[in-house]
Design a protein around this motif. Structure first.
Motif, PDB file in Angstrom:
ATOM      1  N   LEU A  40       0.839  -1.189   0.000  1.00  0.00           N
ATOM      2  CA  LEU A  40       0.000   0.000   0.000  1.00  0.00           C
ATOM      3  C   LEU A  40       0.878   1.243   0.000  1.00  0.00           C
ATOM      4  N   PHE A  41       2.012   1.154   0.706  1.00  0.00           N
ATOM      5  CA  PHE A  41       3.016   2.221   0.704  1.00  0.00           C
ATOM      6  C   PHE A  41       4.345   1.624   1.139  1.00  0.00           C
ATOM      7  N   THR A  42       5.429   2.305   0.736  1.00  0.00           N
ATOM      8  CA  THR A  42       6.783   1.808   0.992  1.00  0.00           C
ATOM      9  C   THR A  42       7.618   2.925   1.584  1.00  0.00           C
ATOM     10  N   ALA A  43       8.378   2.627   2.620  1.00  0.00           N
ATOM     11  CA  ALA A  43       9.227   3.621   3.273  1.00  0.00           C
ATOM     12  C   ALA A  43      10.165   4.272   2.261  1.00  0.00           C
ATOM     13  N   GLY A  44      10.242   5.581   2.311  1.00  0.00           N
ATOM     14  CA  GLY A  44      11.115   6.322   1.415  1.00  0.00           C
ATOM     15  C   GLY A  44      10.458   6.756   0.124  1.00  0.00           C
ATOM     16  N   VAL A  45       9.213   6.308  -0.104  1.00  0.00           N
ATOM     17  CA  VAL A  45       8.457   6.648  -1.316  1.00  0.00           C
ATOM     18  C   VAL A  45       7.225   7.443  -0.903  1.00  0.00           C
ATOM     19  N   GLU A  46       6.850   8.447  -1.699  1.00  0.00           N
ATOM     20  CA  GLU A  46       5.708   9.278  -1.346  1.00  0.00           C
ATOM     21  C   GLU A  46       4.451   8.422  -1.187  1.00  0.00           C
ATOM     22  N   ALA A  47       3.768   8.596  -0.072  1.00  0.00           N
ATOM     23  CA  ALA A  47       2.548   7.835   0.206  1.00  0.00           C
ATOM     24  C   ALA A  47       1.365   8.505  -0.481  1.00  0.00           C
ATOM     25  N   ALA A  48       0.424   7.682  -0.943  1.00  0.00           N
ATOM     26  CA  ALA A  48      -0.735   8.224  -1.661  1.00  0.00           C
ATOM     27  C   ALA A  48      -1.725   8.899  -0.735  1.00  0.00           C
ATOM     28  N   GLY A  49      -1.708   8.557   0.554  1.00  0.00           N
ATOM     29  CA  GLY A  49      -2.640   9.137   1.501  1.00  0.00           C
ATOM     30  C   GLY A  49      -3.001   8.148   2.584  1.00  0.00           C
ATOM     31  N   LEU A  50      -4.174   8.338   3.187  1.00  0.00           N
ATOM     32  CA  LEU A  50      -4.664   7.446   4.243  1.00  0.00           C
ATOM     33  C   LEU A  50      -5.511   6.337   3.628  1.00  0.00           C
ATOM     34  N   TYR A  51      -5.309   5.108   4.105  1.00  0.00           N
ATOM     35  CA  TYR A  51      -6.099   3.967   3.670  1.00  0.00           C
ATOM     36  C   TYR A  51      -6.995   3.498   4.818  1.00  0.00           C
ATOM     37  N   LEU A  52      -8.303   3.496   4.597  1.00  0.00           N
ATOM     38  CA  LEU A  52      -9.238   2.877   5.527  1.00  0.00           C
ATOM     39  C   LEU A  52      -9.471   1.442   5.060  1.00  0.00           C
ATOM     40  N   PRO A  77     -10.315  -4.543   9.349  1.00  0.00           N
ATOM     41  CA  PRO A  77     -11.453  -3.725   8.929  1.00  0.00           C
ATOM     42  C   PRO A  77     -11.822  -2.661   9.971  1.00  0.00           C
ATOM     43  N   GLY A  78     -12.041  -1.447   9.486  1.00  0.00           N
ATOM     44  CA  GLY A  78     -12.377  -0.331  10.362  1.00  0.00           C
ATOM     45  C   GLY A  78     -11.172   0.430  10.863  1.00  0.00           C
ATOM     46  N   GLU A  79      -9.972  -0.079  10.630  1.00  0.00           N
ATOM     47  CA  GLU A  79      -8.749   0.628  11.022  1.00  0.00           C
ATOM     48  C   GLU A  79      -8.161   1.323   9.795  1.00  0.00           C
ATOM     49  N   PHE A  80      -7.297   2.291  10.032  1.00  0.00           N
ATOM     50  CA  PHE A  80      -6.728   3.044   8.917  1.00  0.00           C
ATOM     51  C   PHE A  80      -5.215   3.085   9.020  1.00  0.00           C
ATOM     52  N   ALA A  81      -4.578   3.067   7.844  1.00  0.00           N
ATOM     53  CA  ALA A  81      -3.117   3.041   7.743  1.00  0.00           C
ATOM     54  C   ALA A  81      -2.625   4.389   7.250  1.00  0.00           C
ATOM     55  N   ALA A  82      -1.878   5.100   8.095  1.00  0.00           N
ATOM     56  CA  ALA A  82      -1.289   6.405   7.766  1.00  0.00           C
ATOM     57  C   ALA A  82      -0.639   6.945   9.032  1.00  0.00           C
ATOM     58  N   GLU A  83       0.144   8.003   8.898  1.00  0.00           N
ATOM     59  CA  GLU A  83       0.602   8.789  10.033  1.00  0.00           C
ATOM     60  C   GLU A  83       0.527  10.253   9.607  1.00  0.00           C
ATOM     61  N   VAL A  84       0.937  11.174  10.455  1.00  0.00           N
ATOM     62  CA  VAL A  84       0.609  12.581  10.240  1.00  0.00           C
ATOM     63  C   VAL A  84       1.220  13.155   8.958  1.00  0.00           C
ATOM     64  N   GLY A  85       2.283  12.538   8.452  1.00  0.00           N
ATOM     65  CA  GLY A  85       2.892  13.015   7.209  1.00  0.00           C
ATOM     66  C   GLY A  85       1.943  12.959   6.027  1.00  0.00           C
ATOM     67  N   GLN A  86       0.925  12.094   6.099  1.00  0.00           N
ATOM     68  CA  GLN A  86       0.000  11.963   4.970  1.00  0.00           C
ATOM     69  C   GLN A  86      -1.001  13.115   4.875  1.00  0.00           C
ATOM     70  N   LEU A  87      -1.000  14.013   5.851  1.00  0.00           N
ATOM     71  CA  LEU A  87      -1.803  15.229   5.737  1.00  0.00           C
ATOM     72  C   LEU A  87      -1.358  16.080   4.552  1.00  0.00           C
ATOM     73  N   SER A  88      -0.079  16.014   4.234  1.00  0.00           N
ATOM     74  CA  SER A  88       0.452  16.850   3.164  1.00  0.00           C
ATOM     75  C   SER A  88       1.075  16.036   2.038  1.00  0.00           C
ATOM     76  N   GLY A  89       0.823  14.723   2.007  1.00  0.00           N
ATOM     77  CA  GLY A  89       1.377  13.897   0.946  1.00  0.00           C
ATOM     78  C   GLY A  89       2.838  13.588   1.134  1.00  0.00           C
ATOM     79  N   GLY A  90       3.252  13.398   2.383  1.00  0.00           N
ATOM     80  CA  GLY A  90       4.660  13.184   2.665  1.00  0.00           C
ATOM     81  C   GLY A  90       5.161  11.798   2.311  1.00  0.00           C
TER      82      GLY A  90
END
Length: 554
Positions: A40-52, A77-90
């Motif tokens: 869904l995302f890889t360390a060091g690569v820009e994340a697409a956003g939050l995944y529910l 199910p019902g949990e989401f994958a992201a951290e605060v960097g995904q607020l700005s597409g980090g």
């Protein structure tokens, strides 16, 4: 030992949304599906956003810089994958992979921010979790670069301080204590000036990189959108600049914030602010400005850090203004807010430049406190920042000797700090005293000073300088913005209580402004007040004012 964040606040870090809440999130998202072991995302690569996560499970892992992976958590199910960097597409700091088939809803940054504004209660739950996840990564060092070298290597404190001030996780390994670190040092055989080595997400190795070089290598460096004209371009991410960003972005203006080193300014280095309105038990400067930094991004403000401004081009027509960065990048804004603050002065002391980062420090953060634990230190300065630093260091070192040129502290320091300093037995105040010479071979080893009792010296290895500040206004020399005799920016020259400079569309707030009160509260107040003046100049009206109202993310 205090339990880690992931233990104390696990339920808040990893909440499970009820089906009704999942449906509300789903309205803002994009349906996605993943096969077994697909990332869904890889360390060091820009994340697409939050995944529910709707169905299936996702494994969240962290890389250690040496090729290893370790499990952090599994989302269902019902949990989401992201951290605060995904607020700005980090850039992603961790890996996320599907365990079997997975369906999810993706919220890119702009949709995630829209959700938080439209669904305030749900947005609060999500944002708290994202913030706590970053805090946990910082606490453990997971997801960030690994700094390798002696703890006293000159570059170690610089890079650790840079990452700390930017709220970015990292780990430090000393070759004397860690076999893997010793092996790497032997493999790369660095010269002393090459230390520390830095291991990045992808396993690449940097030799004592610059702050900007490290930021580029780990994908931290923000960048302005090419060709975009921002409503507000803010130079400086201290309390004043961040306050402007929060209020301007929340009122629908397009905002970019640029800073040469880190968010927070001098306030970010304050160990504890006890007289800030609304925080009776006090708050660290870093905690206060980190909240503001996240808040500004929540409303859509774009951050470009580190980004050093070389000049400002102010055309005499109605054309937008152009900020030129030292790497050649240009940022265009309909208005510019100067919030570049002030820099601590470098007193005229023999050997000062030679020992910077080798015993001379301009900040008193946990990084520096750890380096001089249980030692005797000297602190120069009599303002509030100096007082806060002295009180903080007193809890970590054997003794603090404060040196001021004045006959006391009352003229420049708040009473509560003076009383606190007087009550601490390991702080000694020397008045009418100044350092004359610094001595040592590679690192600082001794300090000489002169005072009312004559000349003296001591085997001191750490000196903290908080000796006043000069405005960071040198980049304004060619744009026609008027400065006072000391280099602070003049505002309100028409006699009105305006924060506008002598150039239309250019405003100045905070410590860089001539006549400012040089307090965190004053800087934040000016940051809020300038937004109304920007609206008036641009000819629109902020929400709640007669005219066309603009939505928070319109």
């Amino acid at each position: 030992m205090t339990d880690p964040i992931a233990t104390r606040r696990h339920a808040q870090m990893f909440p499970t949304l009820a089906p009704e809440s999942m449906s509300r999130v789903e309205r803002f998202g994009i349906p996605m599906s993943f096969d077994d072991d697909q990332p869904l995302f890889t360390a060091g690569v820009e994340a697409a956003g939050l995944y529910l996560i709707m169905t299936g499970r996702v494994r969240i892992m962290q890389r250690d810089g040496f090729g290893g992976l370790s499990l952090i958590v599994e989302h269902g199910p019902g949990e989401f994958a992201a951290e605060v960097g995904q607020l700005s597409g980090g850039i992603a700091l961790i890996d996320g992979r599907a365990i079997g088939p997975v369906t999810a809803v993706l919220l890119p940054p702009e949709r995630l921010r829209a959700l938080m504004v439209a669904e305030a209660a749900l947005g609060e739950v999500i944002l708290r979790a994202l913030i706590l996840r970053r805090a946990s990564l910082i606490e453990t060092g997971d997801g960030g670069p690994v700094l390798i070298g002696p703890a006293r290597a000159p570059g170690m404190a610089r890079l650790a301080g840079f990452l700390t001030r930017n709220g970015y996780p990292y780990r430090v390994l000393d070759a004397q204590d860690d076999p893997a670190a010793a092996t790497l040092l032997a493999q790369y055989a660095p010269a002393p000036e090459d230390l520390p080595l830095v291991i990045c997400h992808d396993g690449s190795v940097l030799r004592n990189p610059t702050d900007r070089g490290l930021a580029q290598a780990i994908g931290m460096l923000g960048a302005p959108e090419p060709g975009r004209i921002y409503d507000v371009a803010i130079v400086g991410a201290g309390p004043a600049g961040l306050a402007t960003a929060v209020y301007a972005a929340s009122e629908g203006l397009s905002v970019i914030v640029l800073d040469a080193r880190a968010f927070g300014g001098q306030a970010g280095a304050s160990a504890r602010i006890e007289n800030y309105f609304g925080f009776p038990t006090g708050i660290s400067g870093q905690a206060l400005v980190a909240r503001a930094f996240t808040q500004a991004q929540k409303f859509g403000a774009q951050m470009a850090i580190p980004a050093r401004i070389s000049s400002l081009d102010c055309p005499r027509t109605e054309e937008p203004m152009v900020l030129k960065l030292d790497d050649g990048t240009k940022v265009t804004g309909r208005t510019v807010v100067i919030a570049s603050g002030a820099r601590y002065r470098r007193p005229r002391i023999n050997g000062l430049t030679r020992f910077e980062s080798r015993g001379i420090w301009y900040w008193a953060s946990p990084v520096e406190a750890a380096m001089c634990a249980d030692q005797d230190v000297i602190l120069v300065g009599g303002g509030n920042s100096a007082g806060q630093a002295a009180v903080y260091l007193a809890g970590h070192v054997r003794s603090v000797t404060m040196m001021v040129r004045a006959c006391g502290l009352a003229v420049s320091m708040s009473r509560y700090l003076i009383d606190r300093i007087a009550a601490l037995p390991n702080i000694t105040l020397l008045t009418e005293t100044q350092i004359t010479t610094l001595e040592g071979e590679a690192d600082l080893e001794a300090v000489r000073w002169t005072g009312p009792a004559g000349d003296d010296q001591a085997p001191i290895r750490h000196v903290f300088l908080f000796a006043g500040a000069d405005p960071a206004s040198d980049w304004l020399s060619d744009c026609g913005v008027a400065l006072d005799a000391r280099g602070f920016v003049l505002t309100g020259q028409d006699g009105a209580p305006s924060l506008q400079t002598t150039r239309s569309g250019v405003f100045a707030i905070g410590d860089v402004r001539s006549g400012s009160v040089k307090r965190v509260g004053g800087a934040i107040g000016e940051g809020a007040a300038v937004v109304a003046q920007i609206h008036a100049l641009l000819g629109d009206a902020p929400p709640g004012v007669s005219g066309t109202a603009r939505g928070p993310l319109s």
